[in-house]
Scaffold this motif. Sequence first.
Motif, PDB file in Angstrom:
ATOM      1  N   ASN A 223      12.869  -4.608  -3.624  1.00 60.56           N
ATOM      2  CA  ASN A 223      12.667  -3.996  -4.935  1.00 60.56           C
ATOM      3  C   ASN A 223      13.541  -2.776  -5.145  1.00 60.56           C
TER       4      ASN A 223
ATOM      5  N   HIS B  40       1.088  -0.886  -4.155  1.00 57.56           N
ATOM      6  CA  HIS B  40       0.505  -2.067  -4.788  1.00 57.56           C
ATOM      7  C   HIS B  40       0.897  -3.294  -3.981  1.00 57.56           C
ATOM      8  N   SER B  41      -0.035  -4.243  -3.788  1.00 59.14           N
ATOM      9  CA  SER B  41       0.234  -5.470  -3.041  1.00 59.14           C
ATOM     10  C   SER B  41       0.626  -5.118  -1.601  1.00 59.14           C
ATOM     11  N   GLN B  42       1.840  -5.466  -1.164  1.00 63.81           N
ATOM     12  CA  GLN B  42       2.237  -5.077   0.192  1.00 63.81           C
ATOM     13  C   GLN B  42       2.152  -3.560   0.355  1.00 63.81           C
TER      14      GLN B  42
ATOM     15  N   HIS C  76       6.600   0.094  -2.326  1.00 60.74           N
ATOM     16  CA  HIS C  76       7.009  -1.172  -2.939  1.00 60.74           C
ATOM     17  C   HIS C  76       6.081  -2.337  -2.594  1.00 60.74           C
ATOM     18  N   GLY C  77       6.243  -3.406  -3.371  1.00 58.72           N
ATOM     19  CA  GLY C  77       5.613  -4.684  -3.049  1.00 58.72           C
ATOM     20  C   GLY C  77       6.439  -5.423  -2.006  1.00 58.72           C
TER      21      GLY C  77
END
Length: 273
Positions: free
Chosen positions: A168, A237-239, A163-164
């Motif tokens: 989520n 993705h991202s974090q 997760h980001g």
Amino acid sequence: MKNACALFLILLTGALSAFAQPESAPLAGFWEGAAEKDGKTWRVNFDIQKQGGGYKAFADFIDADGFEREFSVKQTGDVFRLERPQPGGASIVFEGKIEGDFFKGNWSGFGQTAVFNLKRASKAKPRVYREKEVSFKNGDVALSGTLILPAEGKTFPAVVITHGGTPNERGGYKSWALHYARKGVAALIYDKRGAGKSSGETRSASMEDLAGDAAAGVSFLKTRAEIDAEKIGVIGHSQGGWIAPLTATKSKDVAFVIASAASGISPDKQSIY
């Protein structure tokens, strides 16, 4: 007299049939086409279902690998407006009318505008995937998810999608999972701890905790008969660009890592920034 009665019944049946006809321009069905601007096209399909007094719409953006994106539907007269809100930006909107077997109008989104033209298909495309509700645990934390499998075949490589940075639920990652299913790869998506049907607490969770959750997902996939245990990877993705590589340090069963929009600095420096 008999002929007169027969004629009356024929006319009456025809009149009743006219009243019983469905709406003259139903939106429900499967539509294929594209949005077009300056000679460029972006393919889009819509699966639109009648629900109660309204509709529910799901879009596949073929050229953007975005699948089953849900849209709300509003009807004003003979105009249909299909809309999907976007975080931090204007909604994606398809607004137009039905003309015979065509649904035409204007599209807007991501700061762009275009026209779209969709044609009603004789039948919906067959699903390219199967899905199963699953659950697995990391210590005391119970994680609830969905395993997305390609429609055909028995054994598949697989990915765990992390997760980001926000709490989520799995739904936001289904399009990603469908991208992989179309390529013959199974995908595990799950509600982040503290979100959806998963237990635990999000805000107090460390990167180590979240990587542990993903590693538990890898271990879970190894137990599944549909999964090639030697070909399980982690995507973030991202974090998640931190979480995915960290997961690989926790599990020797991670065969590969995909880090998308990952930071080039440490989490503490990123947070301060």
